[in-house]
Write a protein that holds these residues in place. Structure first.
Motif, PDB file in Angstrom:
ATOM      1  N   VAL A  70       0.862  -1.179   0.000  1.00 15.98           N
ATOM      2  CA  VAL A  70       0.000   0.000   0.000  1.00 15.98           C
ATOM      3  C   VAL A  70       0.902   1.233   0.000  1.00 15.98           C
ATOM      4  N   GLU A  71       0.664   2.101  -0.957  1.00 16.75           N
ATOM      5  CA  GLU A  71       1.440   3.344  -1.078  1.00 16.75           C
ATOM      6  C   GLU A  71       0.484   4.524  -1.036  1.00 16.75           C
ATOM      7  N   VAL A  72       0.734   5.472  -0.142  1.00 13.95           N
ATOM      8  CA  VAL A  72      -0.093   6.667  -0.036  1.00 13.95           C
ATOM      9  C   VAL A  72       0.783   7.880  -0.292  1.00 13.95           C
ATOM     10  N   ASP A  73       0.440   8.652  -1.312  1.00 13.60           N
ATOM     11  CA  ASP A  73       1.173   9.868  -1.645  1.00 13.60           C
ATOM     12  C   ASP A  73       0.494  11.067  -1.000  1.00 13.60           C
ATOM     13  N   PHE A  74       1.282  11.910  -0.340  1.00 10.98           N
ATOM     14  CA  PHE A  74       0.780  13.090   0.348  1.00 10.98           C
ATOM     15  C   PHE A  74       0.886  14.301  -0.582  1.00 10.98           C
ATOM     16  N   PRO A  75      -0.036  15.262  -0.445  1.00  9.63           N
ATOM     17  CA  PRO A  75       0.003  16.437  -1.325  1.00  9.63           C
ATOM     18  C   PRO A  75       1.166  17.370  -0.952  1.00  9.63           C
ATOM     19  N   THR A  76       1.676  18.042  -1.950  1.00  6.19           N
ATOM     20  CA  THR A  76       2.740  19.031  -1.709  1.00  6.19           C
ATOM     21  C   THR A  76       2.218  20.453  -1.849  1.00  6.19           C
ATOM     22  N   ASP A  77       1.014  20.632  -2.446  1.00  5.36           N
ATOM     23  CA  ASP A  77       0.452  21.980  -2.541  1.00  5.36           C
ATOM     24  C   ASP A  77      -0.096  22.446  -1.203  1.00  5.36           C
ATOM     25  N   HIS A  78      -0.630  21.513  -0.404  1.00  6.79           N
ATOM     26  CA  HIS A  78      -1.043  21.789   0.981  1.00  6.79           C
ATOM     27  C   HIS A  78      -0.409  20.709   1.851  1.00  6.79           C
ATOM     28  N   PRO A  79       0.881  20.852   2.136  1.00  9.03           N
ATOM     29  CA  PRO A  79       1.644  19.761   2.753  1.00  9.03           C
ATOM     30  C   PRO A  79       1.317  19.517   4.218  1.00  9.03           C
ATOM     31  N   ILE A  80       1.605  18.298   4.632  1.00  8.39           N
ATOM     32  CA  ILE A  80       1.529  17.897   6.035  1.00  8.39           C
ATOM     33  C   ILE A  80       2.965  17.781   6.535  1.00  8.39           C
ATOM     34  N   PRO A  81       3.344  18.591   7.522  1.00  8.09           N
ATOM     35  CA  PRO A  81       4.752  18.687   7.927  1.00  8.09           C
ATOM     36  C   PRO A  81       5.362  17.368   8.387  1.00  8.09           C
ATOM     37  N   SER A  82       4.635  16.626   9.192  1.00  7.19           N
ATOM     38  CA  SER A  82       5.220  15.398   9.750  1.00  7.19           C
ATOM     39  C   SER A  82       4.134  14.360   9.972  1.00  7.19           C
ATOM     40  N   ALA A  83       4.558  13.116  10.160  1.00 11.68           N
ATOM     41  CA  ALA A  83       3.620  12.018  10.394  1.00 11.68           C
ATOM     42  C   ALA A  83       4.266  10.978  11.295  1.00 11.68           C
ATOM     43  N   THR A  97      10.140  11.847   2.596  1.00 10.52           N
ATOM     44  CA  THR A  97       9.938  13.287   2.737  1.00 10.52           C
ATOM     45  C   THR A  97      10.463  14.007   1.499  1.00 10.52           C
ATOM     46  N   THR A  98      10.019  15.234   1.346  1.00 14.32           N
ATOM     47  CA  THR A  98      10.500  16.069   0.247  1.00 14.32           C
ATOM     48  C   THR A  98      10.757  17.473   0.771  1.00 14.32           C
ATOM     49  N   LYS A  99      11.628  18.204   0.097  1.00 11.76           N
ATOM     50  CA  LYS A  99      11.979  19.559   0.522  1.00 11.76           C
ATOM     51  C   LYS A  99      11.084  20.565  -0.187  1.00 11.76           C
ATOM     52  N   LEU A 100      10.567  21.502   0.577  1.00  9.80           N
ATOM     53  CA  LEU A 100       9.681  22.518   0.032  1.00  9.80           C
ATOM     54  C   LEU A 100      10.477  23.649  -0.599  1.00  9.80           C
ATOM     55  N   ALA A 101       9.944  24.168  -1.694  1.00 11.57           N
ATOM     56  CA  ALA A 101      10.573  25.343  -2.312  1.00 11.57           C
ATOM     57  C   ALA A 101      10.376  26.570  -1.439  1.00 11.57           C
ATOM     58  N   ILE A 111       9.703  25.141   8.557  1.00  8.26           N
ATOM     59  CA  ILE A 111       9.668  23.724   8.165  1.00  8.26           C
ATOM     60  C   ILE A 111      10.008  23.650   6.681  1.00  8.26           C
ATOM     61  N   THR A 112      11.053  22.931   6.371  1.00  9.55           N
ATOM     62  CA  THR A 112      11.493  22.814   4.979  1.00  9.55           C
ATOM     63  C   THR A 112      11.246  21.431   4.391  1.00  9.55           C
ATOM     64  N   ASP A 113      11.127  20.409   5.241  1.00  6.63           N
ATOM     65  CA  ASP A 113      10.894  19.040   4.782  1.00  6.63           C
ATOM     66  C   ASP A 113       9.519  18.570   5.250  1.00  6.63           C
ATOM     67  N   VAL A 114       8.736  18.004   4.336  1.00  7.93           N
ATOM     68  CA  VAL A 114       7.395  17.526   4.659  1.00  7.93           C
ATOM     69  C   VAL A 114       7.229  16.099   4.148  1.00  7.93           C
ATOM     70  N   VAL A 115       6.171  15.437   4.638  1.00  8.45           N
ATOM     71  CA  VAL A 115       5.900  14.059   4.226  1.00  8.45           C
ATOM     72  C   VAL A 115       5.409  14.046   2.775  1.00  8.45           C
ATOM     73  N   SER A 116       5.986  13.193   1.972  1.00  9.88           N
ATOM     74  CA  SER A 116       5.562  13.065   0.575  1.00  9.88           C
ATOM     75  C   SER A 116       4.938  11.700   0.291  1.00  9.88           C
ATOM     76  N   GLN A 117       5.287  10.704   1.111  1.00  8.69           N
ATOM     77  CA  GLN A 117       4.791   9.356   0.802  1.00  8.69           C
ATOM     78  C   GLN A 117       5.008   8.429   2.001  1.00  8.69           C
ATOM     79  N   ILE A 118       4.054   7.512   2.188  1.00 11.21           N
ATOM     80  CA  ILE A 118       4.217   6.421   3.161  1.00 11.21           C
ATOM     81  C   ILE A 118       3.918   5.119   2.424  1.00 11.21           C
ATOM     82  N   VAL A 119       4.791   4.128   2.597  1.00  5.91           N
ATOM     83  CA  VAL A 119       4.641   2.843   1.929  1.00  5.91           C
ATOM     84  C   VAL A 119       4.617   1.737   2.977  1.00  5.91           C
ATOM     85  N   TRP A 120       3.619   0.853   2.863  1.00  8.86           N
ATOM     86  CA  TRP A 120       3.532  -0.312   3.742  1.00  8.86           C
ATOM     87  C   TRP A 120       3.757  -1.568   2.900  1.00  8.86           C
ATOM     88  N   THR A 121       4.646  -2.427   3.341  1.00  3.16           N
ATOM     89  CA  THR A 121       4.938  -3.679   2.636  1.00  3.16           C
ATOM     90  C   THR A 121       5.107  -4.812   3.650  1.00  3.16           C
TER      91      THR A 121
END
Length: 239
Positions: A70-83, A97-101, A111-121
Protein backbone atom coordinates in the motif's frame (compact mmCIF):
# COMPACT_ATOMS: atom_id res chain seq x y z
CA UNK A 1 -65.98 -26.20 -11.86
CA UNK A 2 -64.94 -26.47 -8.21
CA UNK A 3 -61.38 -27.68 -7.65
CA UNK A 4 -60.60 -30.42 -5.19
CA UNK A 5 -58.88 -29.57 -1.85
CA UNK A 6 -55.72 -31.26 -3.10
CA UNK A 7 -55.70 -29.09 -6.25
CA UNK A 8 -56.22 -25.93 -4.16
CA UNK A 9 -53.38 -26.98 -1.86
CA UNK A 10 -51.02 -27.48 -4.80
CA UNK A 11 -52.01 -24.07 -6.19
CA UNK A 12 -51.29 -22.36 -2.87
CA UNK A 13 -47.94 -24.14 -2.67
CA UNK A 14 -47.00 -22.92 -6.15
CA UNK A 15 -47.96 -19.35 -5.27
CA UNK A 16 -45.97 -19.51 -2.03
CA UNK A 17 -42.94 -20.83 -3.90
CA UNK A 18 -43.23 -18.01 -6.45
CA UNK A 19 -43.46 -15.38 -3.71
CA UNK A 20 -40.48 -16.89 -1.91
CA UNK A 21 -38.45 -16.87 -5.13
CA UNK A 22 -39.28 -13.20 -5.76
CA UNK A 23 -38.41 -12.31 -2.16
CA UNK A 24 -35.11 -14.16 -2.48
CA UNK A 25 -34.29 -12.30 -5.68
CA UNK A 26 -35.05 -9.00 -3.97
CA UNK A 27 -32.73 -9.88 -1.12
CA UNK A 28 -29.97 -10.73 -3.58
CA UNK A 29 -30.43 -7.40 -5.31
CA UNK A 30 -30.31 -5.48 -2.04
CA UNK A 31 -27.36 -7.45 -0.71
CA UNK A 32 -25.37 -7.20 -3.94
CA UNK A 33 -21.66 -6.39 -3.83
CA UNK A 34 -20.99 -2.86 -2.64
CA UNK A 35 -18.14 -0.81 -4.03
CA UNK A 36 -15.32 -0.45 -1.50
CA UNK A 37 -12.66 2.21 -1.92
CA UNK A 38 -9.49 3.26 -0.15
CA UNK A 39 -10.64 6.01 2.20
CA UNK A 40 -9.54 8.23 5.07
CA UNK A 41 -11.24 7.56 8.40
CA UNK A 42 -12.76 9.74 9.69
CA UNK A 43 -13.51 11.39 6.34
CA UNK A 44 -13.80 14.91 7.76
CA UNK A 45 -12.50 17.01 10.63
CA UNK A 46 -12.86 20.62 11.74
CA UNK A 47 -10.09 22.98 10.75
CA UNK A 48 -7.58 23.46 13.53
CA UNK A 49 -8.62 20.25 15.29
CA UNK A 50 -6.13 19.02 17.86
CA UNK A 51 -6.89 15.34 17.25
CA UNK A 52 -5.01 14.58 14.06
CA UNK A 53 -5.00 10.78 14.04
CA UNK A 54 -6.47 9.19 10.93
CA UNK A 55 -6.54 5.79 9.28
CA UNK A 56 -6.20 4.88 5.64
CA UNK A 57 -8.71 2.06 5.26
CA UNK A 58 -7.71 -0.38 2.52
CA UNK A 59 -10.21 -3.10 1.49
CA UNK A 60 -9.33 -6.12 -0.63
CA UNK A 61 -11.63 -6.17 -3.66
CA UNK A 62 -10.07 -9.19 -5.35
CA UNK A 63 -11.46 -12.73 -5.02
CA UNK A 64 -8.23 -14.67 -5.46
CA UNK A 65 -5.36 -12.30 -4.62
CA UNK A 66 -4.01 -10.64 -1.49
CA UNK A 67 -3.04 -7.00 -1.08
CA UNK A 68 0.72 -6.99 -0.45
CA UNK A 69 1.67 -3.32 -0.77
CA UNK A 70 0.00 0.00 0.00
CA UNK A 71 1.44 3.34 -1.08
CA UNK A 72 -0.09 6.67 -0.04
CA UNK A 73 1.17 9.87 -1.64
CA UNK A 74 0.78 13.09 0.35
CA UNK A 75 0.00 16.44 -1.33
CA UNK A 76 2.74 19.03 -1.71
CA UNK A 77 0.45 21.98 -2.54
CA UNK A 78 -1.04 21.79 0.98
CA UNK A 79 1.64 19.76 2.75
CA UNK A 80 1.53 17.90 6.04
CA UNK A 81 4.75 18.69 7.93
CA UNK A 82 5.22 15.40 9.75
CA UNK A 83 3.62 12.02 10.39
CA UNK A 84 3.88 9.35 13.05
CA UNK A 85 2.88 5.88 11.87
CA UNK A 86 1.29 3.31 14.17
CA UNK A 87 2.78 -0.17 13.77
CA UNK A 88 0.65 -2.74 11.95
CA UNK A 89 1.48 -6.39 12.76
CA UNK A 90 3.16 -8.07 9.80
CA UNK A 91 3.70 -4.82 7.91
CA UNK A 92 6.77 -2.62 7.52
CA UNK A 93 6.29 1.12 6.97
CA UNK A 94 8.58 3.64 5.36
CA UNK A 95 8.10 7.42 5.33
CA UNK A 96 9.46 9.52 2.48
CA UNK A 97 9.94 13.29 2.74
CA UNK A 98 10.50 16.07 0.25
CA UNK A 99 11.98 19.56 0.52
CA UNK A 100 9.68 22.52 0.03
CA UNK A 101 10.57 25.34 -2.31
CA UNK A 102 8.92 27.75 0.13
CA UNK A 103 9.31 26.87 3.84
CA UNK A 104 6.35 26.79 6.18
CA UNK A 105 6.70 29.41 8.92
CA UNK A 106 5.64 28.31 12.41
CA UNK A 107 6.16 29.48 15.97
CA UNK A 108 8.71 26.70 16.38
CA UNK A 109 10.67 27.73 13.31
CA UNK A 110 10.60 27.12 9.57
CA UNK A 111 9.67 23.72 8.16
CA UNK A 112 11.49 22.81 4.98
CA UNK A 113 10.89 19.04 4.78
CA UNK A 114 7.40 17.53 4.66
CA UNK A 115 5.90 14.06 4.23
CA UNK A 116 5.56 13.07 0.58
CA UNK A 117 4.79 9.36 0.80
CA UNK A 118 4.22 6.42 3.16
CA UNK A 119 4.64 2.84 1.93
CA UNK A 120 3.53 -0.31 3.74
CA UNK A 121 4.94 -3.68 2.64
CA UNK A 122 5.47 -7.20 3.96
CA UNK A 123 1.93 -7.94 5.11
CA UNK A 124 -1.19 -9.25 3.43
CA UNK A 125 -4.84 -8.29 3.23
CA UNK A 126 -6.84 -11.34 2.25
CA UNK A 127 -10.06 -11.26 0.17
CA UNK A 128 -13.17 -9.95 1.96
CA UNK A 129 -11.03 -8.17 4.56
CA UNK A 130 -9.69 -4.67 5.09
CA UNK A 131 -6.79 -3.14 7.00
CA UNK A 132 -6.53 0.24 8.72
CA UNK A 133 -3.16 1.98 8.51
CA UNK A 134 -3.15 4.60 11.26
CA UNK A 135 -1.14 7.81 10.96
CA UNK A 136 -0.84 10.76 13.33
CA UNK A 137 -0.34 14.03 11.46
CA UNK A 138 1.90 16.66 13.02
CA UNK A 139 -0.50 19.38 11.85
CA UNK A 140 -3.27 19.92 9.34
CA UNK A 141 -2.62 22.28 6.40
CA UNK A 142 -4.08 25.77 6.22
CA UNK A 143 -5.78 27.53 3.34
CA UNK A 144 -7.77 24.57 1.99
CA UNK A 145 -11.07 22.78 2.54
CA UNK A 146 -9.72 19.33 1.78
CA UNK A 147 -6.57 17.25 1.66
CA UNK A 148 -6.34 14.91 -1.32
CA UNK A 149 -4.18 11.82 -1.06
CA UNK A 150 -3.40 9.36 -3.83
CA UNK A 151 -3.07 5.66 -3.09
CA UNK A 152 -1.68 2.68 -4.99
CA UNK A 153 -2.77 -0.82 -3.98
CA UNK A 154 -0.65 -3.74 -5.19
CA UNK A 155 -1.99 -7.31 -5.24
CA UNK A 156 -0.11 -10.59 -5.08
CA UNK A 157 -0.99 -11.33 -8.72
CA UNK A 158 0.80 -8.15 -9.83
CA UNK A 159 -2.34 -6.09 -10.36
CA UNK A 160 -2.03 -2.45 -9.21
CA UNK A 161 -5.14 -0.38 -8.48
CA UNK A 162 -4.54 3.37 -8.60
CA UNK A 163 -6.86 5.30 -6.31
CA UNK A 164 -5.99 8.69 -7.81
CA UNK A 165 -9.10 10.05 -9.56
CA UNK A 166 -10.76 13.25 -8.36
CA UNK A 167 -14.51 13.64 -8.39
CA UNK A 168 -15.69 16.63 -10.41
CA UNK A 169 -18.71 18.71 -9.33
CA UNK A 170 -21.92 17.44 -10.85
CA UNK A 171 -20.28 14.27 -12.11
CA UNK A 172 -20.72 10.70 -10.81
CA UNK A 173 -18.08 9.24 -8.55
CA UNK A 174 -15.11 7.89 -10.52
CA UNK A 175 -14.27 4.20 -10.48
CA UNK A 176 -11.13 4.71 -8.40
CA UNK A 177 -11.54 7.88 -6.34
CA UNK A 178 -8.61 9.28 -4.39
CA UNK A 179 -8.89 9.32 -0.58
CA UNK A 180 -10.03 12.80 0.51
CA UNK A 181 -10.01 14.35 3.97
CA UNK A 182 -12.55 17.17 4.28
CA UNK A 183 -11.61 20.16 6.46
CA UNK A 184 -14.80 21.80 7.73
CA UNK A 185 -15.46 25.20 9.22
CA UNK A 186 -15.53 24.86 13.04
CA UNK A 187 -18.41 27.37 13.27
CA UNK A 188 -20.51 25.42 10.77
CA UNK A 189 -19.70 22.17 12.55
CA UNK A 190 -20.83 23.64 15.88
CA UNK A 191 -24.07 24.89 14.32
CA UNK A 192 -24.72 21.45 12.86
CA UNK A 193 -24.23 19.82 16.24
CA UNK A 194 -26.50 22.37 17.96
CA UNK A 195 -29.29 22.13 15.38
CA UNK A 196 -30.61 18.65 16.34
CA UNK A 197 -31.12 19.82 19.93
CA UNK A 198 -33.50 22.57 18.78
CA UNK A 199 -35.30 20.09 16.56
CA UNK A 200 -35.59 17.64 19.45
CA UNK A 201 -37.09 20.33 21.69
CA UNK A 202 -39.64 21.26 19.01
CA UNK A 203 -40.54 17.61 18.52
CA UNK A 204 -40.96 17.12 22.26
CA UNK A 205 -43.25 20.16 22.50
CA UNK A 206 -45.31 18.97 19.53
CA UNK A 207 -45.68 15.51 21.06
CA UNK A 208 -46.68 17.06 24.40
CA UNK A 209 -49.38 19.19 22.78
CA UNK A 210 -50.63 16.22 20.78
CA UNK A 211 -50.86 14.20 23.98
CA UNK A 212 -52.94 16.91 25.67
CA UNK A 213 -55.28 17.11 22.68
CA UNK A 214 -55.73 13.33 22.64
CA UNK A 215 -56.42 13.37 26.35
CA UNK A 216 -59.08 16.08 26.03
CA UNK A 217 -60.76 14.27 23.14
CA UNK A 218 -60.75 11.06 25.14
CA UNK A 219 -62.37 12.78 28.11
CA UNK A 220 -65.08 14.32 25.91
CA UNK A 221 -65.77 10.95 24.28
CA UNK A 222 -66.04 9.34 27.69
CA UNK A 223 -68.62 11.90 28.84
CA UNK A 224 -70.70 11.49 25.68
CA UNK A 225 -70.65 7.71 25.92
CA UNK A 226 -71.63 7.91 29.58
CA UNK A 227 -74.62 10.07 28.79
CA UNK A 228 -75.69 7.75 25.96
CA UNK A 229 -75.46 4.78 28.31
CA UNK A 230 -77.65 6.48 30.89
CA UNK A 231 -80.19 7.51 28.29
CA UNK A 232 -80.64 3.93 27.03
CA UNK A 233 -80.54 2.27 30.44
CA UNK A 234 -84.31 1.49 30.55
CA UNK A 235 -84.24 -0.44 27.29
CA UNK A 236 -81.92 -3.24 28.31
CA UNK A 237 -84.53 -5.93 29.00
CA UNK A 238 -84.99 -8.87 26.64
CA UNK A 239 -88.48 -9.42 25.29
Amino acid sequence: MRRSPKSRSRSRARRAAAVAALAGAAVLLVAGPASAHVTVQPPSVAKGATDQTFAFRVPNEEDSANTVKVEVDFPTDHPIPSALVAPVPGWTDQIQTTKLATPIHTDDGDITDVVSQIVWTGGQITPNHYQDFTVDFGALPDGTDQVVFKALQTYSDGNIVRWIDLQKPGQPEPAHPAPVLKLTDPTAAAATVAAPKSGSDSTARALGIAGIVVGVLGAVAGVLLGRRGKGGGGDTSVA
